[in-house]
Design an enzyme around this catalytic site. Structure first.
Site, PDB file in Angstrom:
ATOM      1  N   HIS A 194     109.604  35.818  63.177  1.00 44.13           N
ATOM      2  CA  HIS A 194     109.625  36.758  64.309  1.00 44.13           C
ATOM      3  C   HIS A 194     108.258  37.393  64.505  1.00 44.13           C
ATOM      4  O   HIS A 194     108.142  38.442  65.122  1.00 44.13           O
ATOM      5  CB  HIS A 194     110.704  37.816  64.075  1.00 44.13           C
ATOM      6  CG  HIS A 194     112.061  37.197  63.984  1.00 44.13           C
ATOM      7  ND1 HIS A 194     112.856  36.996  65.087  1.00 44.13           N
ATOM      8  CD2 HIS A 194     112.720  36.659  62.927  1.00 44.13           C
ATOM      9  CE1 HIS A 194     113.972  36.388  64.709  1.00 44.13           C
ATOM     10  NE2 HIS A 194     113.910  36.160  63.396  1.00 44.13           N
ATOM     11  N   GLU A 238      89.800  32.645  45.319  1.00 38.60           N
ATOM     12  CA  GLU A 238      88.759  33.038  44.362  1.00 38.60           C
ATOM     13  C   GLU A 238      88.352  31.828  43.516  1.00 38.60           C
ATOM     14  O   GLU A 238      87.230  31.768  43.014  1.00 38.60           O
ATOM     15  CB  GLU A 238      89.251  34.197  43.466  1.00 38.60           C
ATOM     16  CG  GLU A 238      88.100  34.991  42.857  1.00 38.60           C
ATOM     17  CD  GLU A 238      88.533  36.244  42.110  1.00 38.60           C
ATOM     18  OE1 GLU A 238      89.130  36.116  41.024  1.00 38.60           O
ATOM     19  OE2 GLU A 238      88.268  37.353  42.594  1.00 38.60           O
ATOM     20  N   GLU A 289      87.412  50.083  39.977  1.00 37.68           N
ATOM     21  CA  GLU A 289      88.691  50.593  40.470  1.00 37.68           C
ATOM     22  C   GLU A 289      89.612  50.960  39.318  1.00 37.68           C
ATOM     23  O   GLU A 289      90.226  52.027  39.287  1.00 37.68           O
ATOM     24  CB  GLU A 289      89.390  49.525  41.336  1.00 37.68           C
ATOM     25  CG  GLU A 289      88.714  49.245  42.664  1.00 37.68           C
ATOM     26  CD  GLU A 289      87.671  48.147  42.594  1.00 37.68           C
ATOM     27  OE1 GLU A 289      87.144  47.870  41.487  1.00 37.68           O
ATOM     28  OE2 GLU A 289      87.348  47.564  43.646  1.00 37.68           O
ATOM     29  N   GLY A 295      90.752  35.686  34.896  1.00 37.81           N
ATOM     30  CA  GLY A 295      91.591  36.803  35.360  1.00 37.81           C
ATOM     31  C   GLY A 295      92.772  36.330  36.195  1.00 37.81           C
ATOM     32  O   GLY A 295      93.914  36.752  36.002  1.00 37.81           O
ATOM     33  N   ARG A 296      92.514  35.428  37.138  1.00 36.71           N
ATOM     34  CA  ARG A 296      93.587  34.993  38.041  1.00 36.71           C
ATOM     35  C   ARG A 296      94.525  33.985  37.388  1.00 36.71           C
ATOM     36  O   ARG A 296      95.466  33.499  38.028  1.00 36.71           O
ATOM     37  CB  ARG A 296      92.987  34.446  39.343  1.00 36.71           C
ATOM     38  CG  ARG A 296      91.945  33.381  39.154  1.00 36.71           C
ATOM     39  CD  ARG A 296      91.163  33.096  40.425  1.00 36.71           C
ATOM     40  NE  ARG A 296      90.046  32.175  40.204  1.00 36.71           N
ATOM     41  CZ  ARG A 296      88.834  32.542  39.812  1.00 36.71           C
ATOM     42  NH1 ARG A 296      88.587  33.817  39.553  1.00 36.71           N
ATOM     43  NH2 ARG A 296      87.879  31.650  39.638  1.00 36.71           N
ATOM     44  N   LYS A 337      79.885  44.328  44.954  1.00 38.10           N
ATOM     45  CA  LYS A 337      80.033  45.346  43.904  1.00 38.10           C
ATOM     46  C   LYS A 337      78.697  46.051  43.690  1.00 38.10           C
ATOM     47  O   LYS A 337      78.627  47.271  43.586  1.00 38.10           O
ATOM     48  CB  LYS A 337      80.444  44.709  42.577  1.00 38.10           C
ATOM     49  CG  LYS A 337      81.896  44.259  42.497  1.00 38.10           C
ATOM     50  CD  LYS A 337      82.199  43.807  41.069  1.00 38.10           C
ATOM     51  CE  LYS A 337      83.483  43.033  40.966  1.00 38.10           C
ATOM     52  NZ  LYS A 337      83.708  42.439  39.663  1.00 38.10           N
ATOM     53  N   LYS A 358      90.525  42.748  32.042  1.00 34.14           N
ATOM     54  CA  LYS A 358      89.895  41.780  31.136  1.00 34.14           C
ATOM     55  C   LYS A 358      88.551  42.320  30.651  1.00 34.14           C
ATOM     56  O   LYS A 358      88.260  42.343  29.468  1.00 34.14           O
ATOM     57  CB  LYS A 358      89.724  40.444  31.869  1.00 34.14           C
ATOM     58  CG  LYS A 358      89.112  39.372  31.014  1.00 34.14           C
ATOM     59  CD  LYS A 358      88.986  38.052  31.774  1.00 34.14           C
ATOM     60  CE  LYS A 358      88.215  37.064  30.918  1.00 34.14           C
ATOM     61  NZ  LYS A 358      87.889  35.828  31.618  1.00 34.14           N
TER      62      LYS A 358
HETATM   63  O1  F6P Z   1      86.545  41.116  41.419  1.00 34.37           O
HETATM   64  C1  F6P Z   1      86.854  39.963  40.788  1.00 34.37           C
HETATM   65  C2  F6P Z   1      87.559  40.128  39.468  1.00 34.37           C
HETATM   66  O2  F6P Z   1      86.656  39.905  38.467  1.00 34.37           O
HETATM   67  C3  F6P Z   1      88.739  39.175  39.397  1.00 34.37           C
HETATM   68  O3  F6P Z   1      88.343  37.891  39.102  1.00 34.37           O
HETATM   69  C4  F6P Z   1      89.554  39.816  38.347  1.00 34.37           C
HETATM   70  O4  F6P Z   1      90.852  39.312  38.324  1.00 34.37           O
HETATM   71  C5  F6P Z   1      89.459  41.267  38.788  1.00 34.37           C
HETATM   72  O5  F6P Z   1      88.136  41.404  39.262  1.00 34.37           O
HETATM   73  C6  F6P Z   1      89.741  42.295  37.731  1.00 34.37           C
HETATM   74  O6  F6P Z   1      88.903  42.151  36.641  1.00 34.37           O
HETATM   75  P1  F6P Z   1      89.207  42.855  35.268  1.00 34.37           P
HETATM   76  O7  F6P Z   1      90.494  42.325  34.745  1.00 34.37           O
HETATM   77  O8  F6P Z   1      88.052  42.529  34.369  1.00 34.37           O
HETATM   78  O9  F6P Z   1      89.308  44.336  35.515  1.00 34.37           O
END
Ligand code: F6P
Length: 539
Positions: A384, A353, A213, A267-268, A504, A207
């Site tokens: 189990h 979240e 990452e 995002g979620r 972060k 987003k």
């Molecule tokens: O670390 C939190 C977050 O902002 C989430 O809310 C989001 O889904 C994820 O990181 C990834 O964010 P982006 O889509 O901006 O890379």
């Protein structure tokens, strides 16, 4: 200043009910009311939701509905659908419901109807997906796509990864999707080791398009591709999904190969936006549309059904009963479907979240417990592993058991074994086995206590006809609106996530110190300093 929910009469009434019902017993509740199962089983779309094995009675449910009314749930639902900026800390609307609106639906966000724009993106996704699926979108050397690699994390990974697995039977044969999220290079390397660069399409999903990452993995994937096929290959092997066109262009992806969405999609809450492109390519546009219509079915239910029959609202309210009035702090999701293996992880982000907050929308501290710890694994595997604790542990864990009447893979009697286990576990958890019953079954006296089950362990049983795209959309929307209901009661903003920021920021500093060529002056606490020094000595 909002009136704290815990100073309302409705809250006080529920506290009183919790004291009065301390000895609530499911066996007695069923014995006293022959219609209990019927009265507490509800329907939303294709989902049949049996809430009768919860530690509630009609009086408690009435009290919880009263609490929802006093918290203004009805008007908040209207505000969400009306495009109001419910995400106050980021000054944004909360409009994921527009992602699955029908063309004839009319919504308003920031003075505009978002539906035509949403449909425009869906149509572009459909056109692109069709080209990939029909082998018209070709890689740099003229090969069609066999492997799609979604690079994203959190909401830009969990939804499509979960749904790709859940909708396994709908995936086009010969097309594989992979999901790379972790900054641990093992994640990307284990995928590129299995794919051919000439037939691989990377979808960089972010987003913000600034997430460490995702951008790091995307750069590594790009280097890998360029190393194999040259710089010219990037345009036919990389597309992007984002709200941030400038960053996409800066990364080197042509904005023509970008699919957008909007800041009013959290995002979620984004798996049914362009973030679902890897899924749409895998299952096809038609199945994807079916999933969207499943979401919409539950949106309509949530928007129009009175709270006392509104299934997401009731699930949320029963969760409030456990969290705030019975003091239970975890909650398990147990899908009896191997294809839903990633569903608990998806719900962890959605729920934790969204509602893992300690500050009310007006900035004052929340005075009551908020979001529970969400966890789970598919049945029957969990039986189990951790079910011992669910049955006989000292902690009570409310659980949702999700099952399907029709199997996806019909092999012998395996499906009936699966479903039989679900139904039996809910029965065992709810009603247990008394020491008298155990003794009467011939168990030696010294083992009676060990083999006694207390029961009164609450469950919802969610049954759907079959795990289809539509049913998956219904399940996800059900939980989205459950989370919304709880956030409303707790008076928090379920749509921001400031809690992820500090880690972060500190990571950026620590990473610099770990890799600095000169000896850095460390100003952390003694523990952090020592950890950094330990790494540096080793390096
Ligand atoms: O670390 C939190 C977050 O902002 C989430 O809310 C989001 O889904 C994820 O990181 C990834 O964010 P982006 O889509 O901006 O890379």
């Amino acid at each position: 200043m909002v009136t704290p929910i815990n100073s309302t009469l409705e809250w006080a009434r529920l506290q009183q009910l919790a004291v009065e019902h301390q000895d609530f017993d499911l066996r007695a509740a069923f014995a006293a009311n022959g219609k209990r199962a019927e009265e507490l089983t509800f329907r939303a779309g294709d989902l049949i939701v049996d809430l009768s094995k919860h530690l509630v009675d009609t009086e408690i449910v009435k009290g919880l509905v009263g609490l929802a009314e006093s918290a203004g749930l009805r008007s908040r639902i209207d505000s969400m659908f009306g495009g109001e900026h419910l995400n106050v800390t980021e000054d944004r609307a909360v409009m994921h419901v527009a992602l699955r609106a029908d063309e004839e639906d009319h919504l308003v966000v920031d003075g505009r109807d978002p539906v035509p724009e949403v449909q425009g993106v869906v149509e572009r996704m459909e056109e692109f997906s069709a080209r990939v699926r029909n082998q018209e979108w070709l890689g740099h050397t003229g090969r069609p796509v066999t492997d799609v690699v979604n690079i994203g994390i959190g909401g830009s990974d969990l939804g499509p990864a979960m749904a790709y697995r859940a909708l396994r039977p709908c995936v086009k044969p010969g097309l594989r999707a992979h999901f790379v999220s972790n900054i641990d290079p093992a994640d990307l390397f284990s995928v590129v080791a299995t794919v051919d660069p000439e037939s691989t399409l990377f979808i960089v999903s972010s987003k913000s398009f600034t997430t460490l990452e995702t951008l790091t993995n995307a750069r590594s994937a790009r280097d890998w591709l360029v190393d194999k096929l040259g710089e010219q290959a990037v345009s036919s092997h990389f597309v992007a999904i984002s709200t941030n066109e400038d960053e996409v262009a800066a990364f080197g992806i042509d904005p023509d190969n970008m699919f957008g969405f909007w800041d009013w999609v959290g995002g979620r809450y984004s798996m049914d936006s362009a973030i679902g492109l890897s899924l749409m390519i895998s299952i096809g546009p038609e199945r994807f549309r079916e999933m969207l219509s499943g979401f919409r079915t539950i949106d309509l239910h949530f928007r129009t059904t009175p709270i006392e029959r509104n299934v997401p609202a009731l699930l949320g309210l029963i969760g409030i009963w456990y969290r705030n009035f019975l003091g239970l702090d975890t909650y398990a999701v147990l899908p009896y479907s191997n294809d839903l293996a990633r569903f608990p992880a998806y719900l962890q982000q959605l729920d934790m979240e969204s509602n893992g907050k300690r500050t009310r929308i007006d900035g004052s501290p929340v005075e009551v417990d908020t979001g529970p710890i969400v966890w789970g694994e598919p049945g029957t595997n969990g039986q189990h592993a951790f079910f011992q604790l669910l049955h006989q542990g000292t902690t009570v864990v409310p659980a949702d058991l999700i099952g399907f009447v029709e199997p996806i893979d019909d092999i012998g009697d395996q499906h009936v074994l699966l479903l039989g286990n679900l139904i039996a576990q809910a029965e065992a958890l709810g009603f247990g086995r008394t020491s008298d019953e155990v003794a009467a079954s011939g168990v030696p006296p010294e083992l009676v206590a060990h083999r006694t089950f207390p029961g009164n362990r609450p469950t919802s049983v969610l049954l759907a006809p079959k795990l289809t795209p539509s049913v998956l959309g219904q399940l996800i929307a059900l939980y989205e609106h459950k989370v919304f209901t709880q956030g409303t009661i707790w008076q928090i903003n379920s749509f921001d996530q400031w809690g992820v920021e500090l880690g972060k920021q500190l990571a950026t500093k620590v990473i610099d110190e770990l890799s600095s060529a000169s000896e850095p002056e460390l100003e952390h606490d003694a523990s952090t300093n020592t950890l950094i020094e330990t790494y540096r000595r080793r390096g």
